[in-house]
Write an enzyme that holds these catalytic residues in place. Structure first.
Site: not given
Ligand code: WQD
Length: 337
Positions: A10, A59, A80, A124-125, A148, A152, A199, A293
């Site tokens: 990825g 997986l 990842f 992830s933030a 999603y 996390k 972006l 969101g």
């Protein structure tokens, strides 16, 4: 001893594998190519002059994963592999929870069976949710606004609970801010399957005239120019952060959540203007409604990574814009050239 990299074909995975190979690690990649391309594997060999072991595998295939651990002497995992599109996760939540959470649980079960308890997880933030105020610190409460993001949050809890139940585990939860940019060579980069959600790949596809213009999602936020502010980090800096986290995991126990960000916030229009200046290209855009969101402002407090890992981001926004464009210009159809 080998490092298993799940999702190693990825965008972030491939940049991390390049750094691992350049630092003489022995690498095993598993990837199902659901969001990557076989060409990436050739590009990694071209860039490093090195090879690695590869298994085309999801997986959820526990038997296949068991074989990977049987056939290789794995000492740690960099994880990842996972679906990552916010909008898509809202429309197919079951697929996201099954692929990301069940897939991770299967990975952890096989790791446990082979007594492999060092893992660096791609978090992830996004886990900082809507209610925390930037700069984000790792002790802040986590939440999400979409499936999603919840995958996390859930996987972070699973790893933390595992480390409490068995103090030999050493999970490092890396909270990425906004990864952009590409390897200096322009030979590997971000190659979204469909129209980009994020972006920078959207900007580069406008620049290469694959898309007509950028839609800027709102200019009425409480920010200097009204557009959303984020902490953009060069993917190579991010990759190097993984090697520091791997070393930390191999030499410590216990779970650690760590931000990988620059600590610097840039608005959407800051990025557009930086891209135009760095590459001497005009990016047509239109201000449209906010995207549901989205938070107004998100950026890292990067101090824990500096103190614990001895890592900090080095690349500038100009580097990120220049290398993003170099990748896209040299690969207008991504890896399908
Ligand atoms: C950045 C800014 C948008 C596209 C998400 C996930 C995160 C991680 C990175 C996966 C925002 C604006 C964007 C566009 C725009 N994903 N924007 N027009 O939303 O900060 O983070 O992607 O790992 O987990 O949450 O990144 O790049 O989508 O948006 O105006 O066409 O650009 O509103 O202000 P985001 P992004």
């Amino acid at each position: 001893m080998s490092i298993l990299v799940t999702g190693g074909a990825g965008y972030i995975g491939s940049h991390t594998v390049v750094e691992l190979l350049n630092n003489d690690y022995d690498v095993v990649i598993v990837d199902d190519f659901s969001n990557s391309h076989p060409t990436v594997l050739e590009r990694i060999k071209e860039l490093t002059g090195k090879t690695f072991t590869f298994y085309e595998l999801n997986l959820l295939d526990k038997e296949g994963l068991h074989k990977v651990f049987q056939e290789n002497d794995i000492e740690a995992v960099i994880h990842f592999a996972g679906f990552k599109a916010v909008g898509e996760s809202v429309s197919i939540p079951l697929e996201y929870y099954h692929n990301n959470v069940t897939g991770t649980i299967i990975l952890l079960e096989v790791m446990k069976e082979f007594n492999v308890k060092n893992i660096v997880f791609s978090s992830s933030a996004t886990v900082y949710g809507m209610d925390n105020k930037a700069p984000f610190t790792e002790d802040m409460p986590t939440s999400a606004t979409n499936p999603y993001g919840y995958t996390k949050v859930f996987i972070e809890h699973i790893l933390e609970d595992l480390a409490v139940a068995d103090n030999e585990w050493s999970p490092i939860l890396l909270r990425y801010f906004n990864p952009i940019g590409a390897h200096e060579s322009g030979r590997i980069g971000e190659d979204p399957n469909d129209t980009p959600n994020n972006l920078m790949p959207y900007i580069t596809q406008v620049a290469v005239e694959k898309l007509e213009k950028l839609s800027v999602y709102g200019d009425d936020y409480d920010t200097p120019d009204g557009t959303g502010v984020r902490d953009y980090i060069h993917v190579v800096d991010l990759a190097k952060g993984h090697l520091k986290a791997l070393d930390y995991s191999l030499n410590h126990t216990g779970a650690q959540a760590i931000n990988l960000g620059t600590g610097e916030g840039y608005s959407v229009l800051d990025v557009v203007h930086a891209f135009e200046k760095a590459n001497d290209i005009k990016i047509p855009y239109e201000i449209v409604e906010r995207r549901p969101g989205d938070i107004a402002v998100g950026y890292a407090d990067p101090n824990k990574a500096k103190e614990l890992l001895g890592w900090e981001a080095e690349h500038s926004l100009e580097d990120m814009c220049r290398t993003s464009w170099k990748w896209q210009k040299n690969n207008p159809q991504g890896y399908n050239n």
